[in-house]
Design a protein around this motif. Structure first.
Motif, PDB file in Angstrom:
ATOM      1  N   PRO A  85       0.556  -1.393   0.490  1.00 38.73           N
ATOM      2  CA  PRO A  85       0.326   0.189   0.206  1.00 38.73           C
ATOM      3  C   PRO A  85       1.118   1.563   0.298  1.00 38.73           C
ATOM      4  CG  PRO A  85       0.146  -0.581   2.599  1.00 38.73           C
ATOM      5  CD  PRO A  85       1.239  -1.759   1.486  1.00 38.73           C
ATOM      6  N   ILE A  86      -0.013   2.340  -0.713  1.00 28.93           N
ATOM      7  CA  ILE A  86       1.001   4.054  -0.365  1.00 28.93           C
ATOM      8  C   ILE A  86       0.313   4.713  -0.093  1.00 28.93           C
ATOM      9  CG2 ILE A  86       1.904   4.984  -1.934  1.00 28.93           C
ATOM     10  CD1 ILE A  86       2.505   2.677  -3.957  1.00 28.93           C
ATOM     11  N   ALA A  87      -0.128   5.556   0.910  1.00 28.46           N
ATOM     12  CA  ALA A  87      -0.879   6.054   1.515  1.00 28.46           C
ATOM     13  C   ALA A  87      -0.767   7.564   1.415  1.00 28.46           C
ATOM     14  CB  ALA A  87      -1.521   5.743   2.701  1.00 28.46           C
ATOM     15  N   GLU A  88      -1.579   8.859   1.154  1.00 33.34           N
ATOM     16  CA  GLU A  88      -1.110   9.637   1.190  1.00 33.34           C
ATOM     17  C   GLU A  88      -1.999  11.044  -0.416  1.00 33.34           C
ATOM     18  OE1 GLU A  88      -0.906  12.563   3.856  1.00 33.34           O
ATOM     19  OE2 GLU A  88      -2.274  11.142   4.169  1.00 33.34           O
ATOM     20  N   SER A  89      -2.455  11.759  -0.546  1.00 36.90           N
ATOM     21  CA  SER A  89      -2.136  11.253  -2.290  1.00 36.90           C
ATOM     22  C   SER A  89      -1.006  11.747  -2.438  1.00 36.90           C
ATOM     23  CB  SER A  89      -3.634  12.768  -2.525  1.00 36.90           C
ATOM     24  OG  SER A  89      -3.379  13.464  -1.785  1.00 36.90           O
ATOM     25  N   GLU A  90      -0.443  13.204  -2.317  1.00 38.20           N
ATOM     26  CA  GLU A  90       0.483  13.006  -2.929  1.00 38.20           C
ATOM     27  C   GLU A  90       1.858  12.750  -3.266  1.00 38.20           C
ATOM     28  OE1 GLU A  90      -1.520  16.833  -1.409  1.00 38.20           O
ATOM     29  OE2 GLU A  90      -0.603  15.699  -0.509  1.00 38.20           O
ATOM     30  N   VAL A  91       1.886  11.873  -2.190  1.00 35.53           N
ATOM     31  CA  VAL A  91       2.887  10.964  -2.074  1.00 35.53           C
ATOM     32  C   VAL A  91       2.823   9.851  -2.840  1.00 35.53           C
ATOM     33  CG1 VAL A  91       3.630   8.234   0.188  1.00 35.53           C
ATOM     34  CG2 VAL A  91       3.440  10.885   0.771  1.00 35.53           C
TER      35      VAL A  91
ATOM     36  N   ALA B  98       8.204  11.086   6.373  1.00 36.07           N
ATOM     37  CA  ALA B  98       8.146  12.092   6.744  1.00 36.07           C
ATOM     38  C   ALA B  98       7.238  13.760   6.382  1.00 36.07           C
ATOM     39  CB  ALA B  98       9.381  13.121   5.956  1.00 36.07           C
ATOM     40  N   ARG B  99       6.139  13.116   6.300  1.00 35.88           N
ATOM     41  CA  ARG B  99       5.310  14.333   5.851  1.00 35.88           C
ATOM     42  C   ARG B  99       3.994  13.796   7.610  1.00 35.88           C
ATOM     43  NH1 ARG B  99       3.362  16.026   1.170  1.00 35.88           N
ATOM     44  NH2 ARG B  99       1.376  16.910   1.643  1.00 35.88           N
ATOM     45  N   PHE B 100       4.032  12.544   7.742  1.00 36.84           N
ATOM     46  CA  PHE B 100       3.722  12.606   8.690  1.00 36.84           C
ATOM     47  C   PHE B 100       3.975  13.194   9.888  1.00 36.84           C
ATOM     48  CE2 PHE B 100       1.446   9.548  11.748  1.00 36.84           C
ATOM     49  CZ  PHE B 100       2.591   9.532  12.847  1.00 36.84           C
ATOM     50  N   LEU B 101       5.737  12.978   9.752  1.00 39.33           N
ATOM     51  CA  LEU B 101       6.193  14.018  11.294  1.00 39.33           C
ATOM     52  C   LEU B 101       6.108  15.481  10.943  1.00 39.33           C
ATOM     53  CD1 LEU B 101       9.469  11.857  11.045  1.00 39.33           C
ATOM     54  CD2 LEU B 101       9.011  13.088  12.924  1.00 39.33           C
ATOM     55  N   ASP B 102       6.068  16.171  10.180  1.00 42.42           N
ATOM     56  CA  ASP B 102       5.286  17.895   9.828  1.00 42.42           C
ATOM     57  C   ASP B 102       3.931  17.911  10.335  1.00 42.42           C
ATOM     58  OD1 ASP B 102       7.373  19.328   7.155  1.00 42.42           O
ATOM     59  OD2 ASP B 102       7.778  18.747   9.603  1.00 42.42           O
ATOM     60  N   ASP B 103       3.032  16.258  10.082  1.00 42.13           N
ATOM     61  CA  ASP B 103       1.466  16.547   9.508  1.00 42.13           C
ATOM     62  C   ASP B 103       0.963  16.686  10.391  1.00 42.13           C
ATOM     63  OD1 ASP B 103       0.877  16.105   6.267  1.00 42.13           O
ATOM     64  OD2 ASP B 103       1.758  17.529   6.962  1.00 42.13           O
ATOM     65  N   LYS B 104       1.467  15.746  10.973  1.00 41.05           N
ATOM     66  CA  LYS B 104       0.447  14.459  12.628  1.00 41.05           C
ATOM     67  C   LYS B 104       1.450  14.512  14.096  1.00 41.05           C
ATOM     68  CE  LYS B 104      -2.858  12.944  10.536  1.00 41.05           C
ATOM     69  NZ  LYS B 104      -4.046  13.641  10.683  1.00 41.05           N
TER      70      LYS B 104
END
Lengths: 246, 228
Positions: A85-91, B98-104
């Motif tokens: 799985p890959i999640a988060e639209s921009e990712v 990386a986004r998890f760290l910034d967003d959450k």
């Protein structure tokens, strides 16, 4: 023409192993009919010409599969590639561009600086532009007026960046266009429901033209959410928010 | 190439550190321009007019703001050891965390330090839950990036060096070695890494600065936190 394949059970003529292999190779997308994030991914898959199985989730009763594939956020979209799985639209958008680098058009530019700028504007859309637009749509009175002013301010920054280009990425759409794209139909819906115009021709002519270019592009016009149904949903959302604050 | 590289940064800032450590890991020499965030320079306002924040990377005539955007730019624009894995799926996983760290993680972390009572308990539970998820990504590896430091390590660097400092200033315990053995071990490995050490602000100075600013942090958070 690009068609989603809704989940069906595979033919019994394939052996169990062949079925598993074929199944694992298929790209799958967990989505929800009104989610703009899901549409961004679907448009990207179409740009690349990738066939995929689409699984509609009931967000009020999420499937075990979705919860297993996206335990952190429990959200759609989730793309499944080779069983992973890959999640988060921009990712997911960047993944699609890299996994199918030689299929179809590039979604991100080649040059590192242009890539950095694309990523910057995607963040801007998410962190700086979206919140005041959402606030404008879900409030009234003074709070709404303040949000409206903030939204226009951010839209003017975007207008300057667009500067008369056909798309943010140039002649063809790219990452920023896909990421901001849903605004092209969501903002008009919000405007209709609130009775207030957010994107006025005199102030934001490039953006207005861009919205048109985006909606009329061959990729997007063949795949948009059902507008009447979406309007009703947005209306219900606004009403729910206004009720809660009274 | 040979173009000048500069970082507009700030001494205290973990975001500023991200930009510096990326350049150092890639072996790119740069000039550091330190901002006084209470009195922002014309240079900063010129190069980041939209957000007016640090860090900003100046590379020749190019300007790149946003710390994680800078890290990916540094990885792509310069030769040197890769900061992201090669495989697209692994790259997606790195970007996700990386986004998890910034967003959450950033916001509940900050709020858990300077709020009180039930509100604070709520934020503490949230950040601890998220740190646990993050820790799960280490899976026995030395760094999130494997044997070498990568995007997720850089994104998480605030939790390696700044977390213990803020815990001390706020008098709050968020991540003990007993509860977070892998994360705490990682924190030590990260902060003692030869290249990383060169651009980590001195602990004692940070402690003194943050202690002096404590009242300001508390009052800023009071205006942020949801009204009861």
């Amino acid at each position: 023409m690009m068609k989603r394949n809704l989940t069906t059970h595979h033919s019994a003529t394939l052996s169990a192993m062949e079925r598993q292999e074929e199944d694992e190779d298929r790209v799958k997308l967990f989505g929800f009919w009104s989610s703009p994030y899901v549409y961004k991914v679907e448009w990207a898959l179409r740009i690349k010409g990738i066939q995929y199985d689409y699984i509609e989730e009931n967000l009020e009763n999420k499937s075990d599969q979705l919860l297993e594939y996206n335990p952190v956020h429990k959200k759609v979209p989730v793309l499944i590639y080779q069983g992973k799985p890959i999640a988060e639209s921009e990712v997911i958008l960047e993944f699609i561009d890299e996994a199918w680098k030689h299929h179809g058009d590039r979604i991100l530019p080649e040059d590192p600086y242009d890539r950095a700028m694309a990523r910057f504007w995607v963040r801007f859309g998410k962190d700086t532009l979206s919140p005041p637009i959402w606030k404008w749509f879900t409030t009234q009175g003074q709070e709404q007026e303040a949000a409206y002013a903030a939204a226009v301010e951010q839209l003017q920054i975007l207008e300057k960046e667009l500067d008369g280009k056909r798309f943010f990425a140039g002649e063809k759409m790219g990452l920023v266009d896909l990421s901001l794209g849903p605004f092209s139909y969501i903002i008009p819906i919000y405007e209709e429901i609130t009775g207030v115009k957010l994107i006025k021709e005199e102030k934001l002519p490039s953006l207005l033209a861009w919205m048109d270019n985006f909606l009329n592009s061959s990729i997007v016009r063949e795949h948009l959410p059902p507008m009447d149904k979406l309007k009703l949903r947005c209306q219900a959302i606004r009403e729910a928010f206004l009720k809660n604050t009274n | 190439m040979g173009e000048t590289v500069k970082v507009i940064g700030a001494f205290d800032s973990p975001f500023s550190h991200r930009a510096e450590v990326a350049l150092r890991l890639k072996g790119v020499p740069y000039e550091l321009l330190l901002e006084d965030l209470g009195n922002k320079s014309d240079l900063l306002l010129k190069h980041n007019p939209i957000h007016k924040k640090v860090p900003v990377l100046l590379h020749g005539d190019r300007t790149i703001p946003e710390s994680l955007v800078i890290v990916e730019y540094v990885d792509e624009a310069f030769q040197g050891p890769p900061l992201l894995p090669a495989d697209p799926f692994d790259r997606a996983t790195a970007r996700f965390w990386a986004r998890f760290l910034d967003d959450k993680c950033s916001t509940p972390f900050w709020l858990s330090l300077w709020t009180e009572g039930e509100v604070q308990q709520g934020f503490m539970k949230e950040i601890k839950g998220n740190l646990k998820l993050l820790e799960g990504q280490l899976k026995g590896k030395r760094f999130f990036g494997g044997d070498t430091i990568g995007l997720v390590d850089i994104a998480a660097s605030g939790f390696a060096h700044w977390l213990p400092l803020f815990e001390e200033v706020a008098g709050v315990t968020l991540a003990t070695p007993e509860e977070f053995p892998d994360l705490c071990r990682w924190g030590k490995d990260y902060t003692s890494h030869d290249t990383v050490k060169q651009c980590l602000p001195d602990r004692a100075t940070l402690l003194a600065r943050f202690t002096a600013k404590k009242d300001m942090f508390v009052s800023t958070v009071k205006s942020m936190a949801p009204k009861s």
